[in-house]
Design a protein around this motif. Structure first.
Motif, PDB file in Angstrom:
ATOM      1  N   LEU A  85       0.822  -1.213   0.000  1.00  0.00           N
ATOM      2  CA  LEU A  85       0.000   0.000   0.000  1.00  0.00           C
ATOM      3  C   LEU A  85       0.853   1.258   0.000  1.00  0.00           C
ATOM      4  O   LEU A  85       0.471   2.286  -0.567  1.00  0.00           O
ATOM      5  N   PHE A  86       2.021   1.194   0.636  1.00  0.00           N
ATOM      6  CA  PHE A  86       2.894   2.369   0.706  1.00  0.00           C
ATOM      7  C   PHE A  86       3.758   2.514  -0.551  1.00  0.00           C
ATOM      8  O   PHE A  86       3.755   3.556  -1.213  1.00  0.00           O
ATOM      9  N   PHE A  87       4.487   1.457  -0.893  1.00  0.00           N
ATOM     10  CA  PHE A  87       5.457   1.564  -1.981  1.00  0.00           C
ATOM     11  C   PHE A  87       4.820   1.490  -3.370  1.00  0.00           C
ATOM     12  O   PHE A  87       5.316   2.105  -4.311  1.00  0.00           O
ATOM     13  N   GLY A  88       3.720   0.714  -3.519  1.00  0.00           N
ATOM     14  CA  GLY A  88       3.117   0.555  -4.835  1.00  0.00           C
ATOM     15  C   GLY A  88       2.638   1.864  -5.437  1.00  0.00           C
ATOM     16  O   GLY A  88       3.102   2.277  -6.512  1.00  0.00           O
ATOM     17  N   PRO A  89       1.712   2.579  -4.776  1.00  0.00           N
ATOM     18  CA  PRO A  89       1.294   3.876  -5.307  1.00  0.00           C
ATOM     19  C   PRO A  89       2.436   4.880  -5.417  1.00  0.00           C
ATOM     20  O   PRO A  89       2.447   5.720  -6.316  1.00  0.00           O
ATOM     21  N   LEU A  90       3.415   4.786  -4.500  1.00  0.00           N
ATOM     22  CA  LEU A  90       4.569   5.679  -4.583  1.00  0.00           C
ATOM     23  C   LEU A  90       5.356   5.424  -5.860  1.00  0.00           C
ATOM     24  O   LEU A  90       5.832   6.352  -6.526  1.00  0.00           O
ATOM     25  N   GLY A  91       5.489   4.137  -6.238  1.00  0.00           N
ATOM     26  CA  GLY A  91       6.181   3.791  -7.475  1.00  0.00           C
ATOM     27  C   GLY A  91       5.449   4.280  -8.708  1.00  0.00           C
ATOM     28  O   GLY A  91       6.071   4.590  -9.731  1.00  0.00           O
ATOM     29  N   ASP A  92       4.104   4.377  -8.639  1.00  0.00           N
ATOM     30  CA  ASP A  92       3.333   4.924  -9.750  1.00  0.00           C
ATOM     31  C   ASP A  92       3.420   6.435  -9.813  1.00  0.00           C
ATOM     32  O   ASP A  92       3.097   7.034 -10.843  1.00  0.00           O
ATOM     33  N   LYS A  93       3.862   7.059  -8.719  1.00  0.00           N
ATOM     34  CA  LYS A  93       3.944   8.519  -8.682  1.00  0.00           C
ATOM     35  C   LYS A  93       5.343   9.027  -8.984  1.00  0.00           C
ATOM     36  O   LYS A  93       5.512   9.929  -9.816  1.00  0.00           O
ATOM     37  N   VAL A  99      11.882   3.826  -6.147  1.00  0.00           N
ATOM     38  CA  VAL A  99      11.285   3.013  -5.092  1.00  0.00           C
ATOM     39  C   VAL A  99      12.028   1.688  -4.949  1.00  0.00           C
ATOM     40  O   VAL A  99      12.279   1.219  -3.832  1.00  0.00           O
ATOM     41  N   LEU A 100      12.404   1.071  -6.059  1.00  0.00           N
ATOM     42  CA  LEU A 100      13.104  -0.210  -5.996  1.00  0.00           C
ATOM     43  C   LEU A 100      14.485  -0.072  -5.355  1.00  0.00           C
ATOM     44  O   LEU A 100      14.989  -1.013  -4.734  1.00  0.00           O
ATOM     45  N   SER A 101      15.111   1.091  -5.480  1.00  0.00           N
ATOM     46  CA  SER A 101      16.388   1.317  -4.806  1.00  0.00           C
ATOM     47  C   SER A 101      16.205   1.377  -3.298  1.00  0.00           C
ATOM     48  O   SER A 101      17.044   0.895  -2.532  1.00  0.00           O
ATOM     49  N   ILE A 102      15.073   1.960  -2.861  1.00  0.00           N
ATOM     50  CA  ILE A 102      14.784   2.032  -1.427  1.00  0.00           C
ATOM     51  C   ILE A 102      14.491   0.644  -0.866  1.00  0.00           C
ATOM     52  O   ILE A 102      15.008   0.252   0.188  1.00  0.00           O
ATOM     53  N   THR A 103      13.656  -0.117  -1.562  1.00  0.00           N
ATOM     54  CA  THR A 103      13.224  -1.406  -1.009  1.00  0.00           C
ATOM     55  C   THR A 103      14.370  -2.402  -0.897  1.00  0.00           C
ATOM     56  O   THR A 103      14.441  -3.161   0.076  1.00  0.00           O
ATOM     57  N   VAL A 104      15.280  -2.412  -1.865  1.00  0.00           N
ATOM     58  CA  VAL A 104      16.342  -3.422  -1.826  1.00  0.00           C
ATOM     59  C   VAL A 104      17.304  -3.154  -0.673  1.00  0.00           C
ATOM     60  O   VAL A 104      17.771  -4.092  -0.008  1.00  0.00           O
ATOM     61  N   ILE A 105      17.588  -1.882  -0.381  1.00  0.00           N
ATOM     62  CA  ILE A 105      18.513  -1.612   0.721  1.00  0.00           C
ATOM     63  C   ILE A 105      17.824  -1.848   2.066  1.00  0.00           C
ATOM     64  O   ILE A 105      18.463  -2.291   3.029  1.00  0.00           O
ATOM     65  N   MET A 106      16.514  -1.596   2.152  1.00  0.00           N
ATOM     66  CA  MET A 106      15.786  -1.903   3.394  1.00  0.00           C
ATOM     67  C   MET A 106      15.804  -3.402   3.674  1.00  0.00           C
ATOM     68  O   MET A 106      16.014  -3.829   4.821  1.00  0.00           O
ATOM     69  N   TYR A 146       8.953  -7.041  -4.770  1.00  0.00           N
ATOM     70  CA  TYR A 146       8.772  -8.059  -5.801  1.00  0.00           C
ATOM     71  C   TYR A 146       7.815  -7.609  -6.891  1.00  0.00           C
ATOM     72  O   TYR A 146       8.096  -7.770  -8.084  1.00  0.00           O
ATOM     73  N   ALA A 147       6.676  -7.022  -6.507  1.00  0.00           N
ATOM     74  CA  ALA A 147       5.737  -6.541  -7.520  1.00  0.00           C
ATOM     75  C   ALA A 147       6.372  -5.423  -8.350  1.00  0.00           C
ATOM     76  O   ALA A 147       6.126  -5.319  -9.558  1.00  0.00           O
ATOM     77  N   GLY A 148       7.194  -4.599  -7.691  1.00  0.00           N
ATOM     78  CA  GLY A 148       7.886  -3.554  -8.438  1.00  0.00           C
ATOM     79  C   GLY A 148       8.878  -4.117  -9.431  1.00  0.00           C
ATOM     80  O   GLY A 148       9.026  -3.602 -10.540  1.00  0.00           O
ATOM     81  N   ALA A 149       9.572  -5.182  -9.039  1.00  0.00           N
ATOM     82  CA  ALA A 149      10.526  -5.806  -9.953  1.00  0.00           C
ATOM     83  C   ALA A 149       9.810  -6.430 -11.154  1.00  0.00           C
ATOM     84  O   ALA A 149      10.294  -6.354 -12.287  1.00  0.00           O
ATOM     85  N   GLN A 241      -0.598  14.500  -8.604  1.00  0.00           N
ATOM     86  CA  GLN A 241      -1.543  13.416  -8.328  1.00  0.00           C
ATOM     87  C   GLN A 241      -1.299  12.826  -6.947  1.00  0.00           C
ATOM     88  O   GLN A 241      -0.170  12.583  -6.550  1.00  0.00           O
ATOM     89  N   GLN A 242      -2.356  12.595  -6.228  1.00  0.00           N
ATOM     90  CA  GLN A 242      -2.259  11.991  -4.910  1.00  0.00           C
ATOM     91  C   GLN A 242      -2.293  10.474  -5.025  1.00  0.00           C
ATOM     92  O   GLN A 242      -3.048   9.918  -5.821  1.00  0.00           O
TER      93      GLN A 242
END
Length: 475
Positions: A85-93, A99-106, A146-149, A241-242
């Motif tokens: 819910l957090f990263f998915g819409p953020l990746g569309d914005k 976003v994928l750079s943030i998720t892999v290091i986390m 994973y969905a972002g990849a 866009q929100q």
């Protein structure tokens, strides 16, 4: 190099994306390395279950320790929808690569820190609490990873080769898990028992950080995907866009696509976690509790690792096949095989014979690769570009968390609680039936442009041929 509509004057027809093989290889590598990092952790965790029980939980209650360890596994899935819910819409914005750079290091940091947690004997109840917190960080980041990849590779890949390139994402899954399992299996064999139980088991978790750094480096070096860049070029208002607007649109308009994607996720991931997460425990501990015969633990682990490494080479071939014959024939084969073969698989896995166990795990692995080779190119095609990352992240993680990520916890509770060893077969049949229902609504996406995206090809010559044929329409 990726050419889009603006490159038409240079020989590429307008409204057709051309992505050359060199760019595609970099995109696949950047996406797959995050998956390797994620599944390296899962492989280590699954194969060090006994060690984790001994280090992080009270020693006088082994059943509680085993359930607590699987709770640590399951909790990472319970928070995945929040990450989606957090990263998915953020990746569309803001874009896929950021976003994928943030998720892999986390993910890498969460795994790395797990290796530093002191044992229960040193800090008591804080040991399982810190374990859970690390798993929460891993699960939250995985919710967007994973969905972002999948989105990232699908949007880069040419339409006629999306199955082939998308399948390499799951090669990353198998490689990561097999590497983690291999390291976790080898360390006790090459170190003293005392060192293996105190510090050596922590080494695999430390390896995750360098993997994550490599992932960030590869991702920041790539441009945004052609589909998302085209979307930005066409919508100057997009910066305002929100994220909530995309989520509302997703649930109001695209809920059928979410259900279709979710059904495939259930069939795919219950099979996945049954093989990779629960089978090591079933063959090592649970099988004797239901009257079956166990085989040597190391032998069981080696069999599973070999099957995973073989899967790495089969997956791209099946991905290429799906580009030729379509995704649905392979997916329906996998679903029917789950229904027909579930009970025979569980029967021979309880015989205590090395050959029988090898056959049982190999059949389960073959069914898994039918899903693994096709779903990464099938699922992104259920959503248009403007909500693809968010739609896929939310639907994928909701269904994984509800049905698949808790597989080990549910199966352990049912098998040990009832003394019946065929609950895994029942769950696999359920997965196959859900997959069949989803496939009834699926329009085979093989060879088609992604919804809302320009046609995508590998060479300028293909682009000119496509334009000349008059079929260069958006998906």
């Amino acid at each position: 190099m990726t050419d889009t509509a603006e490159a038409g004057a240079g020989g590429t027809p307008p409204d057709i994306t051309v992505t050359d093989d060199a760019t595609m290889r970099r995109a696949v590598g950047a996406a797959a390395v995050g998956n390797i990092t994620e599944w390296f952790d899962f492989g280590v965790y699954a194969y060090l279950v006994t060690t984790i029980e001994n280090n992080f939980f009270p020693p006088d209650n082994p059943t509680l320790a085993q359930l607590g360890t699987f709770l640590g596994f399951a909790v990472s899935f319970l928070v995945r929808p929040l990450g989606g819910l957090f990263f998915g819409p953020l990746g569309d914005k803001i874009g896929r690569t950021k976003v994928l750079s943030i998720t892999v290091i986390m993910m890498a940091v969460g795994t790395f820190l797990l290796g530093f947690i002191p044992p229960y004997s040193a800090i008591g109840i804080w040991a399982p609490i810190l374990l859970i917190l690390c798993r929460v960080v891993q699960g939250f980041s995985t919710g967007g990873e994973y969905a972002g990849a999948m989105t990232f590779i699908a949007e880069y890949a040419p339409d006629r080769r999306r199955g082939f390139f998308g399948s390499f994402l799951e090669c990353g899954t198998f490689i990561g898990y097999a590497l983690g399992a291999t390291v976790a299996t080898v360390i006790p064999l090459v170190s003293t028992p005392e060192f293996a139980s105190t510090w050596a088991w922590r080494i695999p978790f430390f390896i995750a950080l360098p993997l994550g750094i490599v992932g960030v480096y590869l991702r920041v070096k790539l441009e945004e995907t052609p589909a998302f860049q085209t979307l930005l070029n066409e919508s100057e208002e997009r910066e305002g866009q929100q994220a909530g607007e995309g989520i509302k649109k997703l649930f109001v308009r695209y809920w059928p696509a979410m259900l279709t994607a979710g059904g495939l996720v259930v069939a795919w991931n219950i099979t996945n976690y049954m093989l990779t997460s629960y089978m090591p425990t079933f063959l090592e501990d649970n099988v004797t509790a239901v009257g079956g015969q166990a085989i040597d633990t190391t032998t069981s682990q080696v069999i599973q690792i070999v099957i995973l490494w073989i899967g790495v080479f089969i997956i791209p071939a099946l991905g290429m096949l799906s580009d030729r014959v379509g995704r649905k024939p392979l997916l329906i084969t996998g679903c029917i095989a789950l229904v027909v073969l579930a009970f025979p698989m569980l029967y021979i896995l309880q015989l205590g014979n090395v050959l029988a166990v090898t056959v049982g795990l190999a059949v389960m692995g073959l069914i898994l690769v039918l899903f693994a080779a096709t779903c990464p190119s099938t699922l992104p095609a259920q959503f248009p570009t403007e909500i693809r990352y968010g739609g896929l992240s939310i639907s994928f993680n909701i269904f994984v968390s509800a049905f698949a990520g808790t597989t080990s916890l549910i199966m352990t509770g049912l098998v040990l609680g009832t003394g019946w060893g065929y609950w895994p077969a029942v769950y696999l049949i359920f997965a196959g039936l859900v997959g069949v229902l989803a496939l009834l609504k699926l329009k085979d996406p093989a060879g088609r442009p992604l919804p809302g995206s320009n046609p995508s090809v590998s060479t300028p010559e293909e682009a000119r041929e496509l334009a000349a044929s008059g079929t260069a329409a958006r998906g």
